[in-house]
Design a protein around this motif. Structure first.
Motif, PDB file in Angstrom:
ATOM      1  N   GLN A  36       0.824  -1.206   0.000  1.00 17.64           N
ATOM      2  CA  GLN A  36       0.000   0.000   0.000  1.00 17.64           C
ATOM      3  C   GLN A  36       0.859   1.257   0.000  1.00 17.64           C
ATOM      4  O   GLN A  36       0.557   2.231  -0.697  1.00 17.64           O
ATOM      5  N   LEU A  37       1.925   1.237   0.794  1.00 10.52           N
ATOM      6  CA  LEU A  37       2.809   2.400   0.846  1.00 10.52           C
ATOM      7  C   LEU A  37       3.479   2.656  -0.502  1.00 10.52           C
ATOM      8  O   LEU A  37       3.500   3.787  -0.997  1.00 10.52           O
ATOM      9  N   GLN A  38       4.040   1.618  -1.111  1.00 12.64           N
ATOM     10  CA  GLN A  38       4.788   1.819  -2.349  1.00 12.64           C
ATOM     11  C   GLN A  38       3.883   2.136  -3.533  1.00 12.64           C
ATOM     12  O   GLN A  38       4.359   2.635  -4.552  1.00 12.64           O
ATOM     13  N   ASP A  39       2.565   1.893  -3.393  1.00 12.54           N
ATOM     14  CA  ASP A  39       1.622   2.223  -4.466  1.00 12.54           C
ATOM     15  C   ASP A  39       1.071   3.643  -4.342  1.00 12.54           C
ATOM     16  O   ASP A  39       0.271   4.069  -5.179  1.00 12.54           O
ATOM     17  N   MET A  40       1.464   4.379  -3.307  1.00 15.86           N
ATOM     18  CA  MET A  40       0.953   5.739  -3.130  1.00 15.86           C
ATOM     19  C   MET A  40       1.457   6.652  -4.249  1.00 15.86           C
ATOM     20  O   MET A  40       2.595   6.530  -4.694  1.00 15.86           O
ATOM     21  N   GLY A  76      -1.889  12.922  -4.692  1.00 15.94           N
ATOM     22  CA  GLY A  76      -3.330  12.941  -4.489  1.00 15.94           C
ATOM     23  C   GLY A  76      -3.794  12.009  -3.390  1.00 15.94           C
ATOM     24  O   GLY A  76      -4.931  12.102  -2.931  1.00 15.94           O
ATOM     25  N   ASP A  77      -2.912  11.099  -2.946  1.00 16.46           N
ATOM     26  CA  ASP A  77      -3.259  10.190  -1.855  1.00 16.46           C
ATOM     27  C   ASP A  77      -2.947  10.845  -0.508  1.00 16.46           C
ATOM     28  O   ASP A  77      -2.353  11.917  -0.442  1.00 16.46           O
ATOM     29  N   ARG A  78      -3.334  10.151   0.550  1.00 13.08           N
ATOM     30  CA  ARG A  78      -3.092  10.663   1.906  1.00 13.08           C
ATOM     31  C   ARG A  78      -2.693   9.507   2.814  1.00 13.08           C
ATOM     32  O   ARG A  78      -3.183   8.393   2.672  1.00 13.08           O
ATOM     33  N   VAL A  79      -1.797   9.777   3.774  1.00 12.70           N
ATOM     34  CA  VAL A  79      -1.346   8.755   4.710  1.00 12.70           C
ATOM     35  C   VAL A  79      -1.172   9.383   6.085  1.00 12.70           C
ATOM     36  O   VAL A  79      -0.883  10.578   6.207  1.00 12.70           O
ATOM     37  N   ARG A  80      -1.343   8.591   7.123  1.00 10.51           N
ATOM     38  CA  ARG A  80      -1.182   9.071   8.497  1.00 10.51           C
ATOM     39  C   ARG A  80       0.155   8.584   9.050  1.00 10.51           C
ATOM     40  O   ARG A  80       0.477   7.391   8.961  1.00 10.51           O
ATOM     41  N   TYR A  81       0.926   9.515   9.614  1.00  9.55           N
ATOM     42  CA  TYR A  81       2.228   9.204  10.206  1.00  9.55           C
ATOM     43  C   TYR A  81       2.344   9.925  11.532  1.00  9.55           C
ATOM     44  O   TYR A  81       2.228  11.155  11.599  1.00  9.55           O
ATOM     45  N   HIS A  82       2.513   9.170  12.609  1.00 16.65           N
ATOM     46  CA  HIS A  82       2.609   9.721  13.968  1.00 16.65           C
ATOM     47  C   HIS A  82       1.419  10.611  14.299  1.00 16.65           C
ATOM     48  O   HIS A  82       1.573  11.703  14.857  1.00 16.65           O
ATOM     49  N   ILE A 121       0.072  13.409  -0.193  1.00 19.88           N
ATOM     50  CA  ILE A 121       1.153  13.073  -1.111  1.00 19.88           C
ATOM     51  C   ILE A 121       1.161  14.115  -2.227  1.00 19.88           C
ATOM     52  O   ILE A 121       0.250  14.158  -3.056  1.00 19.88           O
ATOM     53  N   GLU A 122       2.180  14.964  -2.245  1.00 18.91           N
ATOM     54  CA  GLU A 122       2.271  16.045  -3.219  1.00 18.91           C
ATOM     55  C   GLU A 122       2.957  15.611  -4.515  1.00 18.91           C
ATOM     56  O   GLU A 122       2.637  16.115  -5.592  1.00 18.91           O
ATOM     57  N   ASP A 123       3.899  14.666  -4.412  1.00 16.15           N
ATOM     58  CA  ASP A 123       4.647  14.259  -5.603  1.00 16.15           C
ATOM     59  C   ASP A 123       5.283  12.897  -5.361  1.00 16.15           C
ATOM     60  O   ASP A 123       5.486  12.483  -4.215  1.00 16.15           O
ATOM     61  N   GLU A 144       4.600   2.427  11.264  1.00 13.88           N
ATOM     62  CA  GLU A 144       4.353   3.792  11.730  1.00 13.88           C
ATOM     63  C   GLU A 144       3.383   4.535  10.821  1.00 13.88           C
ATOM     64  O   GLU A 144       2.949   5.643  11.143  1.00 13.88           O
ATOM     65  N   PHE A 145       3.041   3.943   9.682  1.00 12.48           N
ATOM     66  CA  PHE A 145       2.140   4.580   8.715  1.00 12.48           C
ATOM     67  C   PHE A 145       0.820   3.821   8.650  1.00 12.48           C
ATOM     68  O   PHE A 145       0.797   2.588   8.722  1.00 12.48           O
ATOM     69  N   SER A 146      -0.286   4.567   8.506  1.00 13.48           N
ATOM     70  CA  SER A 146      -1.606   3.936   8.476  1.00 13.48           C
ATOM     71  C   SER A 146      -2.596   4.843   7.745  1.00 13.48           C
ATOM     72  O   SER A 146      -2.229   5.925   7.279  1.00 13.48           O
ATOM     73  N   HIS A 147      -3.855   4.381   7.671  1.00  8.80           N
ATOM     74  CA  HIS A 147      -4.953   5.169   7.107  1.00  8.80           C
ATOM     75  C   HIS A 147      -4.615   5.744   5.728  1.00  8.80           C
ATOM     76  O   HIS A 147      -4.767   6.940   5.476  1.00  8.80           O
ATOM     77  N   ILE A 148      -4.130   4.885   4.846  1.00  4.84           N
ATOM     78  CA  ILE A 148      -3.824   5.325   3.476  1.00  4.84           C
ATOM     79  C   ILE A 148      -5.130   5.509   2.705  1.00  4.84           C
ATOM     80  O   ILE A 148      -5.971   4.612   2.653  1.00  4.84           O
ATOM     81  N   GLN A 149      -5.303   6.693   2.117  1.00  8.51           N
ATOM     82  CA  GLN A 149      -6.508   7.011   1.347  1.00  8.51           C
ATOM     83  C   GLN A 149      -6.098   7.389  -0.074  1.00  8.51           C
ATOM     84  O   GLN A 149      -5.194   8.192  -0.264  1.00  8.51           O
ATOM     85  N   LYS A 150      -6.786   6.808  -1.049  1.00 14.54           N
ATOM     86  CA  LYS A 150      -6.437   7.026  -2.447  1.00 14.54           C
ATOM     87  C   LYS A 150      -7.248   8.172  -3.052  1.00 14.54           C
ATOM     88  O   LYS A 150      -8.469   8.218  -2.948  1.00 14.54           O
ATOM     89  N   GLY A 151      -6.537   9.111  -3.674  1.00 10.38           N
ATOM     90  CA  GLY A 151      -7.188  10.148  -4.471  1.00 10.38           C
ATOM     91  C   GLY A 151      -7.971  11.194  -3.722  1.00 10.38           C
ATOM     92  O   GLY A 151      -8.699  11.975  -4.332  1.00 10.38           O
ATOM     93  N   VAL A 152      -7.838  11.268  -2.414  1.00 12.43           N
ATOM     94  CA  VAL A 152      -8.669  12.208  -1.648  1.00 12.43           C
ATOM     95  C   VAL A 152      -8.243  13.653  -1.838  1.00 12.43           C
ATOM     96  O   VAL A 152      -9.071  14.564  -1.803  1.00 12.43           O
TER      97      VAL A 152
END
Length: 214
Positions: free
Chosen positions: A9-13, A16-22, A28-30, A172-180
């Motif tokens: 999931q991380l490497q497919d970001m 336009g996606d979003r991820v939670r860290y700490h 995800i800007e680029d 340490e990373f979670s809640h990955i959201q695609k295209g939000v």
């Protein structure tokens, strides 16, 4: 979720996606990649919080090694850096770009903000980001305990950047959201367009009324 699924999931970001860290949500800007001639590759994601803070999430691996031999890092750009040679306390940053381009021998030790870092390796390859490909030379330094990495990156036209990096775990990373992020931008654009249409309609009504009633 398994470690393998989380890593996938991380490497497919992508942008336009979003991820939670700490506990903080990062947009995800680029997304960009770096490859050298030896098969070494780094994937990079530019993370940006709602407050404007930026980090880079890095995924490093060797294409000739097993796929599970992957290291993840979090990195941030060092501002107002002064790189010192311990023996002379000379700030070598102004001349560093030319030295790296000339393939000179890297300094064995450098100091940044009163902390020493020791040379480990140098690489040269292609850096690919959105609609852009350029060369990049990197000198890697580590602190004494091998916890914090100092990456000095030289790009064409005199550009040089310095990053402070540490190893992170994918847990340490979670809640990955695609295209939000893209959807959010579209909503803002639609709202802006609607507002412009309302204003234009009001101006038109006022104009018609003035024509009718003088």
């Amino acid at each position: 979720m398994s470690i393998t699924d989380a890593q996938k999931q991380l490497q497919d970001m992508r942008a336009g996606d979003r991820v939670r860290y700490h506990g903080v949500d990062w947009d995800i800007e680029d997304y960009s990649t770096y490859r050298d001639t030896e098969g070494y590759q780094t994937d990079e994601w530019l993370l940006k919080s709602s407050g404007g803070t930026e980090h880079y999430l890095l995924r490093e691996y060797d294409s000739e090694e097993p796929s599970w031999l992957v290291t993840w890092y979090i990195s941030n750009l060092v501002q107002n850096a002064r790189l010192l040679v311990p023996e002379s306390k000379q700030n070598i940053l102004p001349e560093l770009w030319e030295r790296m381009q000339a393939d000179s021998i890297p300094y064995p030790e450098l100091q940044l903000f009163y902390k020493s870092y020791y040379f480990e390796s140098d690489t040269e390859g292609k850096y690919e980001s959105t609609n852009k490909t350029q060369s990049r030379i990197t000198w890697d330094y580590w602190d004494k305990d091998h916890i914090t990495n100092l990456a000095i990156e030289a790009f064409p036209q005199g550009k040089i950047e310095i990053y402070s990096t540490k190893i992170v775990k994918i847990e340490e990373f979670s809640h990955i959201q695609k295209g939000v992020v893209k959807k959010s931008s579209n909503l803002k654009l639609d709202a802006s367009l609607f507002g412009e249409l309302v204003i234009a309609l009001m101006v038109l009504i006022v104009g018609v009324c003035m024509m009718i009633f003088g």
